[in-house]
Design an enzyme around this catalytic site. Sequence first.
Site, PDB file in Angstrom:
ATOM      1  N   ARG A 195     -19.892 -26.294  23.127  1.00 57.83           N
ATOM      2  CA  ARG A 195     -19.093 -27.446  23.518  1.00 57.83           C
ATOM      3  C   ARG A 195     -18.293 -27.042  24.752  1.00 57.83           C
ATOM      4  NH1 ARG A 195     -18.444 -31.898  21.195  1.00 57.83           N
ATOM      5  NH2 ARG A 195     -19.721 -31.156  19.485  1.00 57.83           N
ATOM      6  N   ASN A 232     -15.944 -15.379  26.547  1.00 61.02           N
ATOM      7  CA  ASN A 232     -17.217 -15.975  26.147  1.00 61.02           C
ATOM      8  C   ASN A 232     -18.327 -14.960  26.395  1.00 61.02           C
ATOM      9  OD1 ASN A 232     -19.086 -18.115  25.473  1.00 61.02           O
ATOM     10  ND2 ASN A 232     -19.532 -18.332  27.655  1.00 61.02           N
ATOM     11  N   HIS A 277     -22.315 -15.020  27.565  1.00 60.79           N
ATOM     12  CA  HIS A 277     -23.334 -15.905  28.134  1.00 60.79           C
ATOM     13  C   HIS A 277     -24.642 -15.120  28.228  1.00 60.79           C
ATOM     14  CE1 HIS A 277     -24.965 -19.212  30.437  1.00 60.79           C
ATOM     15  NE2 HIS A 277     -25.505 -18.311  31.238  1.00 60.79           N
ATOM     16  N   GLU A 321     -14.091 -23.274  35.494  1.00 63.69           N
ATOM     17  CA  GLU A 321     -15.440 -23.415  36.057  1.00 63.69           C
ATOM     18  C   GLU A 321     -16.450 -22.810  35.075  1.00 63.69           C
ATOM     19  OE1 GLU A 321     -17.911 -22.307  40.105  1.00 63.69           O
ATOM     20  OE2 GLU A 321     -15.801 -21.760  39.960  1.00 63.69           O
ATOM     21  N   LEU A 322     -17.426 -23.592  34.690  1.00 61.94           N
ATOM     22  CA  LEU A 322     -18.338 -23.198  33.603  1.00 61.94           C
ATOM     23  C   LEU A 322     -19.114 -21.915  33.936  1.00 61.94           C
ATOM     24  CD1 LEU A 322     -19.346 -24.270  30.833  1.00 61.94           C
ATOM     25  CD2 LEU A 322     -21.250 -25.307  32.067  1.00 61.94           C
ATOM     26  N   ASP A 323     -19.063 -20.957  33.018  1.00 63.55           N
ATOM     27  CA  ASP A 323     -19.812 -19.698  33.131  1.00 63.55           C
ATOM     28  C   ASP A 323     -19.513 -18.951  34.429  1.00 63.55           C
ATOM     29  OD1 ASP A 323     -21.012 -20.311  30.692  1.00 63.55           O
ATOM     30  OD2 ASP A 323     -22.744 -21.256  31.636  1.00 63.55           O
TER      31      ASP A 323
END
Length: 214
Positions: free
Chosen positions: A89, A105, A107, A141-143
């Site tokens: 999410r 996180n 990834h 900012e994603l990833d």
Amino acid sequence: MHRAVVLISGTGRNLQAIIDAIAARRLALDLRLVLADRPAAGLARAEAAGVATSLLRPGGRDRAAYGRQLADVLDAEVPDLVVLAGFLRILDSAFVQHYSGRIVNIHPSLLPRHRGLDTHRRALAAGDARHGATVHFVTTELDAGPALIQGSLAVASNDTPQRLADRVMERVETRIYPQALSWLAEGRADWHQGRARLDGQTLKEPEHVDCDSS
Ligand code: GRF
């Protein structure tokens, strides 16, 4: 001891690696809560380890409202670390900023290559010689947040996306996430002025682990 909450959506293999590292005393973390946004199989792993669980579905809420409710639940545990482990999410910017410097996180790619989804198929399609996973601080900012550690392995000629995903999970992810968390838990790694720091040094590149043999 650092207090941590783990957020999952899926099978929880990274969660299991964290639980195992704590049990083996390789990781000194007080795991307060495992929270899922759906009835994730990984919740059973937390229950088996005697860790409190919570299921918080988004329901009809928009992203910001869900983020506020999520933060309320997590803040009750006063977490030093918010650990995303397959949490499917996208978190709103207010949530991310609230936990700035204490949210991480994993990834499944060698960032900045292959941000977003479907990383194993894309690595194969691109003809990448090596592939792996990255643990990074989460930013809006994603990833794209500052990375702490990457692990990689050689892509094999018989890898399919599934086989590669399984190998990255087994050899890389379950190794580098407990490692990164132990650095954070010991105070060796931290977030400093928007950068990842290890042993007092700002990291220009993440630490790298070769996971071909383990
Ligand atoms: C992992 O590949 C992780 O890198 C990605 O989602 C997957 C989660 O798997 N973010 P699991 O739930 O830990 O088994």
